[in-house]
Design a protein around this motif. Structure first.
Motif, PDB file in Angstrom:
ATOM      1  N   ALA A 142       0.818  -1.217   0.000  1.00  0.00           N
ATOM      2  CA  ALA A 142       0.000   0.000   0.000  1.00  0.00           C
ATOM      3  C   ALA A 142       0.848   1.262   0.000  1.00  0.00           C
ATOM      4  N   TYR A 143       2.136   1.099   0.243  1.00  0.00           N
ATOM      5  CA  TYR A 143       2.995   2.274   0.452  1.00  0.00           C
ATOM      6  C   TYR A 143       3.206   3.060  -0.829  1.00  0.00           C
ATOM      7  N   GLN A 144       2.830   4.336  -0.795  1.00  0.00           N
ATOM      8  CA  GLN A 144       2.953   5.189  -1.973  1.00  0.00           C
ATOM      9  C   GLN A 144       4.369   5.720  -2.151  1.00  0.00           C
ATOM     10  N   GLY A 145       5.144   5.699  -1.080  1.00  0.00           N
ATOM     11  CA  GLY A 145       6.457   6.338  -1.097  1.00  0.00           C
ATOM     12  C   GLY A 145       7.488   5.647  -1.978  1.00  0.00           C
ATOM     13  N   PHE A 146       7.261   4.398  -2.329  1.00  0.00           N
ATOM     14  CA  PHE A 146       8.244   3.687  -3.153  1.00  0.00           C
ATOM     15  C   PHE A 146       8.325   4.261  -4.561  1.00  0.00           C
ATOM     16  N   SER A 147       7.175   4.679  -5.099  1.00  0.00           N
ATOM     17  CA  SER A 147       7.126   5.043  -6.513  1.00  0.00           C
ATOM     18  C   SER A 147       8.037   6.227  -6.821  1.00  0.00           C
ATOM     19  N   ILE A 175       3.707   3.365  19.825  1.00  0.00           N
ATOM     20  CA  ILE A 175       3.754   3.608  18.386  1.00  0.00           C
ATOM     21  C   ILE A 175       2.946   4.857  18.073  1.00  0.00           C
ATOM     22  N   VAL A 176       3.571   5.814  17.412  1.00  0.00           N
ATOM     23  CA  VAL A 176       2.864   7.030  17.010  1.00  0.00           C
ATOM     24  C   VAL A 176       2.614   6.967  15.505  1.00  0.00           C
ATOM     25  N   GLY A 177       1.348   7.005  15.142  1.00  0.00           N
ATOM     26  CA  GLY A 177       0.965   6.869  13.733  1.00  0.00           C
ATOM     27  C   GLY A 177       0.527   5.452  13.451  1.00  0.00           C
ATOM     28  N   ASN A 227      -0.916   2.188   7.890  1.00  0.00           N
ATOM     29  CA  ASN A 227      -0.606   0.851   7.382  1.00  0.00           C
ATOM     30  C   ASN A 227       0.526   0.201   8.161  1.00  0.00           C
ATOM     31  N   LEU A 228       1.631   0.931   8.272  1.00  0.00           N
ATOM     32  CA  LEU A 228       2.808   0.351   8.924  1.00  0.00           C
ATOM     33  C   LEU A 228       2.600   0.207  10.425  1.00  0.00           C
ATOM     34  N   GLY A 229       2.109   1.276  11.051  1.00  0.00           N
ATOM     35  CA  GLY A 229       1.897   1.229  12.495  1.00  0.00           C
ATOM     36  C   GLY A 229       0.958   0.099  12.897  1.00  0.00           C
ATOM     37  N   SER A 230      -0.065  -0.133  12.099  1.00  0.00           N
ATOM     38  CA  SER A 230      -0.990  -1.220  12.394  1.00  0.00           C
ATOM     39  C   SER A 230      -0.299  -2.577  12.275  1.00  0.00           C
ATOM     40  N   ASP A 277      -2.343   8.488  17.695  1.00  0.00           N
ATOM     41  CA  ASP A 277      -2.561   9.041  16.359  1.00  0.00           C
ATOM     42  C   ASP A 277      -3.235  10.403  16.508  1.00  0.00           C
ATOM     43  N   THR A 278      -3.294  11.145  15.396  1.00  0.00           N
ATOM     44  CA  THR A 278      -3.996  12.430  15.441  1.00  0.00           C
ATOM     45  C   THR A 278      -5.326  12.371  14.702  1.00  0.00           C
ATOM     46  N   SER A 279      -5.493  11.350  13.884  1.00  0.00           N
ATOM     47  CA  SER A 279      -6.713  11.270  13.096  1.00  0.00           C
ATOM     48  C   SER A 279      -7.918  10.952  13.983  1.00  0.00           C
ATOM     49  N   PRO A 324       3.618  10.071   8.560  1.00  0.00           N
ATOM     50  CA  PRO A 324       4.255  10.612   7.362  1.00  0.00           C
ATOM     51  C   PRO A 324       5.471  11.460   7.725  1.00  0.00           C
ATOM     52  N   GLY A 325       6.396  11.592   6.776  1.00  0.00           N
ATOM     53  CA  GLY A 325       7.642  12.304   7.014  1.00  0.00           C
ATOM     54  C   GLY A 325       7.462  13.721   7.519  1.00  0.00           C
ATOM     55  N   GLU A 326       6.439  14.410   7.021  1.00  0.00           N
ATOM     56  CA  GLU A 326       6.248  15.815   7.390  1.00  0.00           C
ATOM     57  C   GLU A 326       5.973  15.974   8.883  1.00  0.00           C
ATOM     58  N   ASP A 355      14.902   2.842   6.911  1.00  0.00           N
ATOM     59  CA  ASP A 355      14.403   3.399   5.657  1.00  0.00           C
ATOM     60  C   ASP A 355      14.296   2.290   4.618  1.00  0.00           C
ATOM     61  N   LEU A 356      13.069   1.809   4.437  1.00  0.00           N
ATOM     62  CA  LEU A 356      12.853   0.645   3.584  1.00  0.00           C
ATOM     63  C   LEU A 356      13.078   0.976   2.116  1.00  0.00           C
ATOM     64  N   SER A 357      12.780   2.216   1.731  1.00  0.00           N
ATOM     65  CA  SER A 357      13.049   2.614   0.344  1.00  0.00           C
ATOM     66  C   SER A 357      14.531   2.467   0.041  1.00  0.00           C
TER      67      SER A 357
HETATM   68  N1  LIG Z   1       3.680   1.460   4.734  1.00  0.00           N
HETATM   69  C1  LIG Z   1       4.902   1.076   4.444  1.00  0.00           C
HETATM   70  O1  LIG Z   1       5.098  -0.062   4.061  1.00  0.00           O
HETATM   71  C2  LIG Z   1       6.062   1.997   4.568  1.00  0.00           C
HETATM   72  C3  LIG Z   1       7.263   1.667   3.926  1.00  0.00           C
HETATM   73  C4  LIG Z   1       8.372   2.520   4.069  1.00  0.00           C
HETATM   74  C5  LIG Z   1       8.249   3.655   4.824  1.00  0.00           C
HETATM   75  N2  LIG Z   1       7.093   3.952   5.419  1.00  0.00           N
HETATM   76  C6  LIG Z   1       6.998   5.179   6.210  1.00  0.00           C
HETATM   77  O2  LIG Z   1       6.355   4.903   7.429  1.00  0.00           O
HETATM   78  C7  LIG Z   1       5.518   5.975   7.783  1.00  0.00           C
HETATM   79  C8  LIG Z   1       4.104   5.486   7.933  1.00  0.00           C
HETATM   80  O3  LIG Z   1       3.695   4.900   6.740  1.00  0.00           O
HETATM   81  P1  LIG Z   1       2.203   4.401   6.542  1.00  0.00           P
HETATM   82  O4  LIG Z   1       2.155   3.746   5.225  1.00  0.00           O
HETATM   83  O5  LIG Z   1       1.759   3.642   7.712  1.00  0.00           O
HETATM   84  O6  LIG Z   1       1.397   5.780   6.459  1.00  0.00           O
HETATM   85  P2  LIG Z   1      -0.169   5.995   6.667  1.00  0.00           P
HETATM   86  O7  LIG Z   1      -0.533   7.213   5.942  1.00  0.00           O
HETATM   87  O8  LIG Z   1      -0.898   4.736   6.368  1.00  0.00           O
HETATM   88  O9  LIG Z   1      -0.318   6.244   8.229  1.00  0.00           O
HETATM   89  C9  LIG Z   1       0.168   7.396   8.836  1.00  0.00           C
HETATM   90  C10 LIG Z   1      -0.595   7.561  10.139  1.00  0.00           C
HETATM   91  O10 LIG Z   1      -0.013   8.627  10.886  1.00  0.00           O
HETATM   92  C11 LIG Z   1      -1.056   9.440  11.407  1.00  0.00           C
HETATM   93  N3  LIG Z   1      -0.514  10.764  11.638  1.00  0.00           N
HETATM   94  C12 LIG Z   1      -0.326  11.757  10.762  1.00  0.00           C
HETATM   95  N4  LIG Z   1       0.221  12.825  11.375  1.00  0.00           N
HETATM   96  C13 LIG Z   1       0.357  12.491  12.674  1.00  0.00           C
HETATM   97  C14 LIG Z   1       0.846  13.174  13.821  1.00  0.00           C
HETATM   98  N5  LIG Z   1       1.348  14.398  13.740  1.00  0.00           N
HETATM   99  N6  LIG Z   1       0.820  12.513  14.998  1.00  0.00           N
HETATM  100  C15 LIG Z   1       0.339  11.270  15.092  1.00  0.00           C
HETATM  101  N7  LIG Z   1      -0.115  10.580  14.040  1.00  0.00           N
HETATM  102  C16 LIG Z   1      -0.111  11.190  12.855  1.00  0.00           C
HETATM  103  C17 LIG Z   1      -2.143   9.389  10.377  1.00  0.00           C
HETATM  104  O11 LIG Z   1      -3.382   9.684  10.954  1.00  0.00           O
HETATM  105  C18 LIG Z   1      -2.067   7.934   9.928  1.00  0.00           C
HETATM  106  O12 LIG Z   1      -2.859   7.107  10.745  1.00  0.00           O
HETATM  107  C19 LIG Z   1       5.650   7.009   6.675  1.00  0.00           C
HETATM  108  O13 LIG Z   1       6.608   7.963   7.047  1.00  0.00           O
HETATM  109  C20 LIG Z   1       6.174   6.200   5.528  1.00  0.00           C
HETATM  110  O14 LIG Z   1       6.948   7.003   4.675  1.00  0.00           O
HETATM  111  C21 LIG Z   1       5.991   3.147   5.310  1.00  0.00           C
END
Ligand SMILES: NC(=O)c1ccc[n+]([C@@H]2O[C@H](COP(=O)([O-])OP(=O)(O)OC[C@H]3O[C@@H](n4cnc5c(N)ncnc54)[C@H](O)[C@@H]3O)[C@@H](O)[C@H]2O)c1
Ligand SMILES: NC(=O)c1ccc[n+]([C@@H]2O[C@H](COP(=O)([O-])OP(=O)(O)OC[C@H]3O[C@@H](n4cnc5c(N)ncnc54)[C@H](O)[C@@H]3O)[C@@H](O)[C@H]2O)c1
Lengths: 230, 230
Positions: free
Chosen positions: A113-118, B101-103, B106-109, B129-131, B167-169, B206-208
DNA sequence: AAGAGTTTGTGAACGCGTTCTCAAAATCGA
DNA sequence: TCGATTTTGAGAACGCGTTCACAAACTCTT
């Protein structure tokens, strides 16, 4: 039984100027930093600027870049766009790399599901699992295939990179299947060693160990506190 | 001639014997290998046996273990259970470490659902989470809390380790909040640098980049093929 | 008791990566 | 054109981690 580790010999030649692994691992970081500079309209930057942005020592950055060639200008710095392109070309980010994920459970699903790879030239092209419940279902827009179809999928889509996201017990069998299918690079998330033939690269990501390292340091901090305060 | 007794020398000082990071990262691997040996009923093993099981050089294994003390017997090897306990104690795996775990995207779950942490002394104790859509929902048996409650949660459960899966931001803001809440170790999955005060450890996954490194080597293989085959 | 065989623990060599340092190369102002 | 200033590229020193190699310590057999 002993496993004969044939060759960590280097072929006397080494005709190909290979870039040190430590450097390769940082080039994507520089690329991200450069793209940030491009976005804010910067035309050129010094190694100091870029190093600060990337969070490394400036000398290290210059040494890293020197492995690619001389792309800077003394007294001036680096042309941001030009350098960005050169790094992208060097690490193969001017093309997209298709990957196949084997094991579409919690982790595999998150990865697909990760969009960041693209934006980094990585495209999840196929998903494979053995569970009848998952095969045929669609995850992140990709239909999950059976393990038996791996070879056909890899050949058809010219996939070179595979990700193992199955339980540890299945890891070796999956690795064998990936190699058999023609995969030559593997990223392994399972907490298990996998043996592969020469010519196949394996990288391992062990998230438990990452946390255990942090825990070790936490324990040391606690121990020091005791010495100091107690 | 006078012998200067008053140190700028390191005398009995250096009270804290720190284990090299490279070694710390391998100790969990040895532990896993030892547990495998225990399961198959092995009482003692040589450095050769254990090294083969762990996939490292025997000399490296012995050097690593020598940092902990002398737990082997010459001519015999290591008592598997005894060594296992000593390593576990050294890396703090005789206790459980709570993490937040903060966030919880997909990954956090995926991380919070992972059963493999518990056998390594890691326990996911809280999700943040903040959502508004996620706060209050239950994921893997844990109710998701709001970011504002972080400090209270960390204090109440004595959590020392935090995971950034936003997310990174948001990464820097989350890191600030974690530090503010009392967290002293952070595992960062976001593709962003985070600045933290001294005394706080940060590890980045950093998986990328992992995939980009594989892509780089793939490109080199392709280039070599071209050279060799025409 | 002694000699043969095994295996650890560590000193020493080595190799790789990081950092320091500075000459060389560029720009700019006078 | 010249000197001041900036900044790269690379030589050299350094430090850390890996590997080699072997004496010391132990077991077992005779
Ligand atoms: N999903 C992956 O396989 C994957 C792979 C490589 C890197 N990453 C990195 O891991 C991080 C999470 O990825 P993801 O796919 O789970 O993203 P996601 O968008 O599915 O989940 C991000 C979660 O963070 C929450 N969030 C946003 N701002 C927040 C804040 N200020 N405080 C607390 N929670 C906040 C959002 O509500 C959301 O639930 C990203 O930085 C992503 O680049 C993910
Ligand atoms: N989930 C995490 O956050 C996490 C964290 C650290 C490590 N890991 C590791 O990553 C791997 C995957 O973890 P997960 O939580 O996604 O597990 P999971 O149980 O959720 O998913 C595993 C998937 O692999 C499939 N599978 C099993 N055997 C297979 C085979 N031979 N071929 C193809 N597919 C097969 C299963 O059907 C399932 O869909 C595990 O090795 C785990 O230890 C996961």
């Amino acid at each position: 039984m002993t496993i004969l580790r044939s060759s960590h010999r280097l072929p006397a030649a080494t005709p190909e100027r290979g870039i040190p692994d430590a450097t390769v691992a940082r080039l994507p970081v520089y690329l991200r930093a450069l793209n940030a500079l491009i976005e804010q309209g910067t035309g050129t930057c010094s190694s100091n600027d870029l190093a600060a942005q990337a969070g490394v020592n400036p000398a290290k950055l210059r040494k890293d870049l020197s492995h690619l060639g001389s792309y800077g200008t003394r007294g001036v710095g680096y042309d941001v766009e030009y350098l960005s392109y050169q790094i992208a070309r060097e690490i193969g980010q001017t093309q997209d790399w298709d990957v196949v994920i084997v094991g579409v459970g919690n982790l595999g699903s998150a990865l697909s599901a990760y969009q960041g790879f693209s934006t980094r030239g990585i495209r999840v092209a196929a998903l494979v699992d053995t569970s009848p419940e998952r095969i045929g279902t669609e995850i992140s827009g990709i239909t999950v295939s059976a393990l038996q179809d791996l070879t056909a999928i890899v050949a058809e889509r010219e996939i070179a990179i595979g990700i193992i996201a199955t339980p540890g017990e299945a890891a070796q069998k999956v690795a064998d299947a990936l190699v058999e299918a023609g995969i030559t690079s593997i990223l392994n998330f399972a907490p298990a060693l996998v043996q592969v033939p020469e010519g196949v690269d394996v990288r391992k990501v062990d998230l438990s160990i990452e946390l255990q390292i942090l825990a070790y340091h936490e324990q040391r901090k606690a121990g020091l506190d005791k010495v100091v305060n107690g």
